[in-house]
Design a protein around this motif. Sequence first.
Motif, PDB file in Angstrom:
ATOM      1  N   ASP A   1       4.645 -20.390 -18.246  1.00  0.00           N
ATOM      2  CA  ASP A   1       3.821 -20.803 -17.622  1.00  0.00           C
ATOM      3  C   ASP A   1       2.269 -21.082 -17.945  1.00  0.00           C
ATOM      4  O   ASP A   1       1.718 -22.679 -17.327  1.00  0.00           O
ATOM      5  CB  ASP A   1       3.622 -20.966 -15.447  1.00  0.00           C
ATOM      6  N   HIS A   2       1.968 -20.072 -17.946  1.00  0.00           N
ATOM      7  CA  HIS A   2       0.286 -19.933 -18.184  1.00  0.00           C
ATOM      8  C   HIS A   2       0.059 -21.055 -19.918  1.00  0.00           C
ATOM      9  O   HIS A   2      -0.786 -21.961 -19.856  1.00  0.00           O
ATOM     10  CB  HIS A   2      -0.192 -18.361 -18.547  1.00  0.00           C
TER      11      HIS A   2
ATOM     12  N   GLU B   1       0.630 -24.590 -18.827  1.00  0.00           N
ATOM     13  CA  GLU B   1      -0.841 -25.494 -18.611  1.00  0.00           C
ATOM     14  C   GLU B   1      -1.417 -25.843 -19.254  1.00  0.00           C
ATOM     15  O   GLU B   1      -2.487 -26.501 -19.319  1.00  0.00           O
ATOM     16  CB  GLU B   1      -1.349 -24.362 -17.439  1.00  0.00           C
TER      17      GLU B   1
ATOM     18  N   GLU C   1      -0.105 -28.700 -21.559  1.00  0.00           N
ATOM     19  CA  GLU C   1      -0.267 -30.000 -20.563  1.00  0.00           C
ATOM     20  C   GLU C   1      -0.986 -31.156 -20.511  1.00  0.00           C
ATOM     21  O   GLU C   1      -1.308 -32.051 -20.193  1.00  0.00           O
ATOM     22  CB  GLU C   1       0.074 -29.682 -18.597  1.00  0.00           C
ATOM     23  N   ARG C   2      -2.415 -30.595 -21.094  1.00  0.00           N
ATOM     24  CA  ARG C   2      -3.512 -31.227 -20.655  1.00  0.00           C
ATOM     25  C   ARG C   2      -3.752 -32.178 -22.258  1.00  0.00           C
ATOM     26  O   ARG C   2      -4.586 -32.877 -22.578  1.00  0.00           O
ATOM     27  CB  ARG C   2      -4.382 -29.608 -20.952  1.00  0.00           C
TER      28      ARG C   2
ATOM     29  N   GLY D   1       5.970 -28.967 -13.972  1.00  0.00           N
ATOM     30  CA  GLY D   1       5.336 -30.496 -14.952  1.00  0.00           C
ATOM     31  C   GLY D   1       5.571 -31.724 -15.402  1.00  0.00           C
ATOM     32  O   GLY D   1       6.558 -31.563 -15.338  1.00  0.00           O
TER      33      GLY D   1
END
Length: 242
Positions: free
Chosen positions: A35-36, A39, A42-43, A71
């Motif tokens: 998940d980290h 994240e 995702e950007r 996400g």
Amino acid sequence: MKAIILAAGYATRLYPLTKNKAKPLLELSGKPILDHIMEKLERVSVIDQVFIVTNEKFAKSFSEWSQLYQGNKIATVINDHTTSNDNRLGAIADIQYVIKKQKIEEDIMVLAGDNLFDFNLKDFVDFYQDMKSDCITVHELNDFNELQKTGVVEVDRNFLVTSFEEKPEKPKSNLAGPPFYIYQSETLPLIAQYLDQGNNPDAPGHFIPWLIGHKAVYAYKFEGLRYDIGTIESYRKAQKLF
């Protein structure tokens, strides 16, 4: 651009924690390591799909994770159908497996599923687009023992990679090369060529010294910390840091 997260290892050095749980699904700060990483991805707007390559043992666990993932990126789990540390494909062969299975013809970003980092992946992509060439990442590491456990990179004043050595006995610089790469679409056939020649299919860094013999590769130097979750000790340390 597509992203490939390498998650097909068996993490035997982390037993018993990873006996029945994939390393990228171990929790840090209340959520999986994966998940980290997601994240961060995702950007990056140019990445439209993420492939998580894993093995037969953990494919179901990653599929369950993907069904719960909230996400915006499409996260697709790819099973390489290996069953143990003895018959694993190796990271470079796994990259090729995803490219071939998914018929990828775009640029790709490759990340290890067990490394956490401070820097912004968008900055890495911006550097890649400026260089118009394959790119790796580097950061300063001044611990001799740690340098012996990672890829070590030499660059010229323009950050063109001049040498890359995986886990050297005598590191030639203090620049560590963690497993974050961006390859141009035109480089993808070279991965197959590298493997067809019988080269080491395992650690992803083994491809770089071969690649710099065929084309220019640049190094994006990032600041901040990078955590390699390789042992129980390093996992416990990361837990405390987070």
